[in-house]
Write an enzyme that holds these catalytic residues in place. Structure first.
Site, PDB file in Angstrom:
ATOM      1  N   CYS A  73      38.947  33.690 -25.838  1.00 27.91           N
ATOM      2  CA  CYS A  73      37.992  33.427 -26.920  1.00 27.91           C
ATOM      3  C   CYS A  73      38.353  34.248 -28.155  1.00 27.91           C
ATOM      4  O   CYS A  73      38.980  35.308 -28.063  1.00 27.91           O
ATOM      5  CB  CYS A  73      36.588  33.761 -26.443  1.00 27.91           C
ATOM      6  SG  CYS A  73      35.287  33.331 -27.630  1.00 27.91           S
ATOM      7  N   ASP A  78      36.313  35.864 -29.799  1.00 25.78           N
ATOM      8  CA  ASP A  78      35.322  36.938 -29.903  1.00 25.78           C
ATOM      9  C   ASP A  78      36.013  38.282 -30.177  1.00 25.78           C
ATOM     10  O   ASP A  78      36.991  38.643 -29.524  1.00 25.78           O
ATOM     11  CB  ASP A  78      34.532  37.026 -28.593  1.00 25.78           C
ATOM     12  CG  ASP A  78      33.292  37.900 -28.716  1.00 25.78           C
ATOM     13  OD1 ASP A  78      33.459  39.124 -28.885  1.00 25.78           O
ATOM     14  OD2 ASP A  78      32.184  37.356 -28.641  1.00 25.78           O
ATOM     15  N   ARG A 101      35.219  41.200 -29.530  1.00 26.25           N
ATOM     16  CA  ARG A 101      35.103  42.234 -28.497  1.00 26.25           C
ATOM     17  C   ARG A 101      36.130  42.067 -27.382  1.00 26.25           C
ATOM     18  O   ARG A 101      36.265  42.963 -26.535  1.00 26.25           O
ATOM     19  CB  ARG A 101      33.689  42.206 -27.903  1.00 26.25           C
ATOM     20  CG  ARG A 101      32.596  42.482 -28.910  1.00 26.25           C
ATOM     21  CD  ARG A 101      31.229  42.096 -28.365  1.00 26.25           C
ATOM     22  NE  ARG A 101      31.117  40.660 -28.150  1.00 26.25           N
ATOM     23  CZ  ARG A 101      30.041  40.046 -27.655  1.00 26.25           C
ATOM     24  NH1 ARG A 101      28.984  40.780 -27.325  1.00 26.25           N
ATOM     25  NH2 ARG A 101      30.025  38.731 -27.492  1.00 26.25           N
ATOM     26  N   HIS A 120      34.368  35.355 -21.283  1.00 28.58           N
ATOM     27  CA  HIS A 120      33.662  36.641 -21.357  1.00 28.58           C
ATOM     28  C   HIS A 120      32.159  36.419 -21.329  1.00 28.58           C
ATOM     29  O   HIS A 120      31.667  35.297 -21.544  1.00 28.58           O
ATOM     30  CB  HIS A 120      34.054  37.389 -22.631  1.00 28.58           C
ATOM     31  CG  HIS A 120      33.621  36.709 -23.891  1.00 28.58           C
ATOM     32  ND1 HIS A 120      32.432  36.975 -24.530  1.00 28.58           N
ATOM     33  CD2 HIS A 120      34.228  35.736 -24.628  1.00 28.58           C
ATOM     34  CE1 HIS A 120      32.324  36.228 -25.611  1.00 28.58           C
ATOM     35  NE2 HIS A 120      33.414  35.468 -25.695  1.00 28.58           N
ATOM     36  N   CYS A 171      29.066  34.621 -24.306  1.00 29.11           N
ATOM     37  CA  CYS A 171      29.884  33.843 -25.246  1.00 29.11           C
ATOM     38  C   CYS A 171      28.989  32.987 -26.132  1.00 29.11           C
ATOM     39  O   CYS A 171      28.161  32.193 -25.645  1.00 29.11           O
ATOM     40  CB  CYS A 171      30.870  32.977 -24.479  1.00 29.11           C
ATOM     41  SG  CYS A 171      31.950  31.987 -25.524  1.00 29.11           S
TER      42      CYS A 171
END
Length: 743
Positions: free
Chosen positions: A575, A577, A579, A636, A639
């Site tokens: 992803c 993302d 993080r 993760h 999401c």
């Protein structure tokens, strides 16, 4: 008889009795030789061996260490005998034992380990040289001189006036000692010192050589209680402390060394010091030499298979039985043979293994100075000289500072790194390096220090102020602790060093790095800020500079090797993302992962709408050009893309591109609804995130080339799930409808 008692008896008979006999055979000749080198009655060496075995063996803190007369103390004892007489020396030994006993009860044994091993090894080497030089004169048919230098100066004349038989006995003894280790193992059951003395005695008796026989006038039957030494009480107290400390330190270091030779219980050093004190008190009272733990006999004990303190105690019993029943045989030993044994032992005390060890830690000067001072000045003076030099070298290491200055390369900034303990001792070098930086230049100053005193702070602070007044800029980054920042703000600094922070902070978010400009408290508020304003784009620039300073030099060799070709082993789809950091959660480096990131770590199925070539192109390139072995899909927790799916597109209502992209997640949502067995709850989102990873593995199989390689066993599909809150990476199995692959 209980089972434990029976097993202990069997263990003693099997292991400790044979080991005690080996140590006994080693101890007798060594004890006689050390007594001779000490200028004491030969019986004093046997008494010390008996007491060291029985008392120190029974009361000490080491189960396999063997104590007895030590060659390292022979110079001290010889000097005491010359100064105060033998019976007064016995009283000094008794008092030294009392000091050791008190120190052991006060649990002060650990303090002895603060003595540098280089000093101890250098002291023993010096003692070995002195013993070898003095006993060499006896081997040559003469008498030792008062000092080592005198022995060395008289040696040529002694060689010129050699006596035939005495020299022959000495050379024969040394030859047996040197060649004994090369004989078959069955013969080497007899210890080399004992074999050498037996051969020398038998040959001298058989050929009727004119040699000097051992004198046993100071036998076990002529005991008299020790007397108080007469003289300056300051010197007497110093002698007592010297014997106590030297014997105690040697015993404790021997205990530590012996602990590394066996797998039994570890030594209790305080108990060991107490046992040594009791043994020295008994030995002194009975007319024996000072007692200490001895590495030669302890090593022989361990190698012979000793399992308990019974071996050390029994060896003392065997020495006592020999002295009482067969002591007359000692008179058959030529004095020159004992002297040759001492020469051989003295040479062995200059241990090349010890020199290599101290060389690895840069302590050869301590070793050499201690050894030379012992030879030239005396034992106490040599130890003091070695301790003083060791302290100076330790202070130098603790206060050593490294200053490295790098001229501008690409960014036009000077880079200065300062490492170590920054004290007044490093100020001259520090100011020399800083003043070499041109005025009006931009400087990055990295302080990787564990301590900074006021003189060092003033030096850096003054230079910084002057440099900024000249039009330059200084940006200070403290890697270890904020010594400069605290001092500049007027806050109280710590008085001691603190544990270091990890220097590799590349993985920390910018907000956690404490990389902020430091404004000196003495500067007016109208001064321009030291660093750039705290904007995201400026953080990227600062991060790039930090990469150039710290990371680039480390990874440059790897990147140079990878510059012309990449050979990743994994295609990693995850992803977008912020993080999720693939290299962090997989502990991978440059060249390992061929990475694709998108919203929701989605893999469009073959022919799916809306059409997307970016992910398909990466899959084709990775599998058909790069030849990766694994494709990993990593989702993760929490999401946002899956939250949008779960809301039926409501959360993506104002994002048309997002709505179209999330159509590739409809199969994941359908799987989730099919497997749901109740109303949706707080765990629904994470369940969908996990199912989505498994579904994307199935979507990968819709691409023909991927499916062919998986079926042929050339490609593996792996699912990962990163739980952000717990920082844990979990493996997810494929969905039941997909082909199971090994990870």
């Amino acid at each position: 008889m209980t089972g434990d008692t029976h097993s202990n008896v069997l263990r003693t008979l099997r292991y400790d009795v044979p080991a005690s006999l080996v140590v006994f055979l080693v101890a007798v000749p060594l004890s006689l030789g050390i007594a001779m080198a000490s200028g004491a009655p030969l019986a004093a060496g046997l008494i010390a061996a008996v007491v060291g075995g029985v008392v120190a063996g029974a009361l000490g803190g080491s189960v396999v260490q063997v104590s007895g007369p030590a060659a390292g103390l022979s110079l001290v004892v010889a000097d005491l005998v010359q100064t105060y007489g033998w019976r007064a020396t016995c009283m000094i030994t008794l008092l030294a034992g009392a000091v050791q006993l008190v120190l052991g009860l006060l649990r002060a044994a650990r303090a002895a380990l603060a003595v540098s091993p280089a000093v101890i090894h250098g002291m023993l080497a010096g003692v070995g040289v002195v013993i070898a030089l003095s006993q060499l004169h006896i081997v040559l048919g003469g008498s030792p001189q008062r000092s080592a230098l005198a022995n060395l100066m008289e040696l040529p004349a002694q060689v010129a006036a050699m006596h035939g038989h005495t020299v022959a006995v000495g050379l024969l003894t040394i030859a047996v000692l040197a060649l004994w280790t090369r004989l078959p193992k069955q013969i080497r059951v007899v210890p080399a010192p004992l074999a050498a003395l037996l051969v020398a005695a038998l040959v001298a008796w058989a050929f009727q050589w004119d040699v000097t026989r051992v004198d046993l006038s100071g036998s076990l039957g002529t005991w008299a209680f020790p007397v108080l030494p007469q003289g300056d009480w300051h010197e007497i107290v110093a002698a007592v402390l010297l014997v106590a400390l030297l014997a105690g330190v040697e015993s404790l270091l021997c205990s530590v060394a012996v602990d590394g030779m066996h797998a039994g219980p570890r030594a209790d050093l305080d108990q060991e010091l107490t046992g040594q004190g009791a043994a020295n008190m008994v030995s002194g009272a009975l007319g024996g030499l000072p007692v200490a733990g001895v590495i030669v006999r302890s090593t022989a004990n361990v190698q012979a298979g000793a399992r308990s303190r019974a071996s050390a105690v029994l060896h003392g019993v065997w020495v006592l039985m020999f002295a009482l029943g067969f002591g007359w045989t000692i008179q058959l030993i030529p004095v020159e043979a004992l002297a040759a044994l001492l020469v051989f032992i003295g040479v062995q005390m200059v241990n090349l293994g010890h020199i290599r060890k101290v060389h690895g830690h840069g302590e050869v000067p301590v070793y050499v100075i201690t050894m030379l001072a012992v030879v030239v000045l005396g034992l106490a003076e040599g130890v003091v000289a070695g301790l003083a030099l060791a302290a100076v070298m330790a202070l130098r290491r603790l206060t050593w500072v490294t200053v490295k200055t790098h001229e501008p390369v690409d960014d036009g900034r000077w880079h200065v790194s300062i490492s170590g303990s920054l004290t007044f001792l490093g100020v001259p070098r520090l100011t020399h390096e800083l003043r070499a930086i041109p005025p009006r230049s931009a400087v990055d100053l990295d302080l990787n220090i564990d301590f900074m005193d006021n003189a060092a702070f003033e030096a850096i602070h003054s230079w910084r102020l002057n440099h900024e007044r000249s039009g330059g800029t200084v940006e200070i980054d403290e890697l270890h602790d904020e010594w400069y920042a605290l001092a500049a703000s007027g806050a109280r600094t710590y008085q001691a060093k603190k544990p270091p922070r990890a220097p590799d902070r590349w993985w920390l978010p910018w907000a956690h790095r404490h990389r902020r400009p430091v404004r000196p408290s003495a500067e007016p508020s109208s001064e321009p800020p030291v660093g750039p304003p705290d904007r995201p784009e400026c953080r990227l620039t600062a991060g790039a500079r930090e990469f150039h300073r710290r990371t680039a030099p480390l990874v440059r060799p790897i990147l140079t090797e990878l510059a012309h070709k990449q050979q990743p082993s994994h295609l990693f789809i995850t992803c977008a993302d912020s993080r999720v950091v693939p290299s962090l959660i997989t502990a991978s480096g440059p060249g390992d992962l061929f990475t694709v990131r998108n919203i929701g770590n989605l893999v469009p199925r073959r022919g799916a709408e809306p059409h997307d070539d970016s992910v398909v192109a990466a899959i084709e390139y990775a599998t058909q050009v790069l030849g990766v072995h694994t494709i990993t899909v990593c989702g993760h927790s929490g999401c946002g893309a899956m939250a949008g799916l779960l809301s039926g597109g409501v959360k993506a209502g104002s994002l048309p591109g997002m709505r179209r992209w999330l159509r590739h997640g409809h199969h994941s949502l359908a799987r989730f609804i099919e497997n749901a067995d109740g109303p949706l709850d707080s765990r629904a989102l994470d369940q969908l995130c996990r199912i989505n990873v498994q579904q994307q593995l199935e979507n990968l199989r819709t691409h023909r080339k991927v499916d062919e390689q998986v079926r042929a066993g050339r490609l593996e599909l792996v699912g990962l799930y990163f739980d952000i809150g717990s920082a844990r990476v979990q493996m997810l199995p494929p969905l039941p409808s997909t082909v199971s692959v090994k990870i």
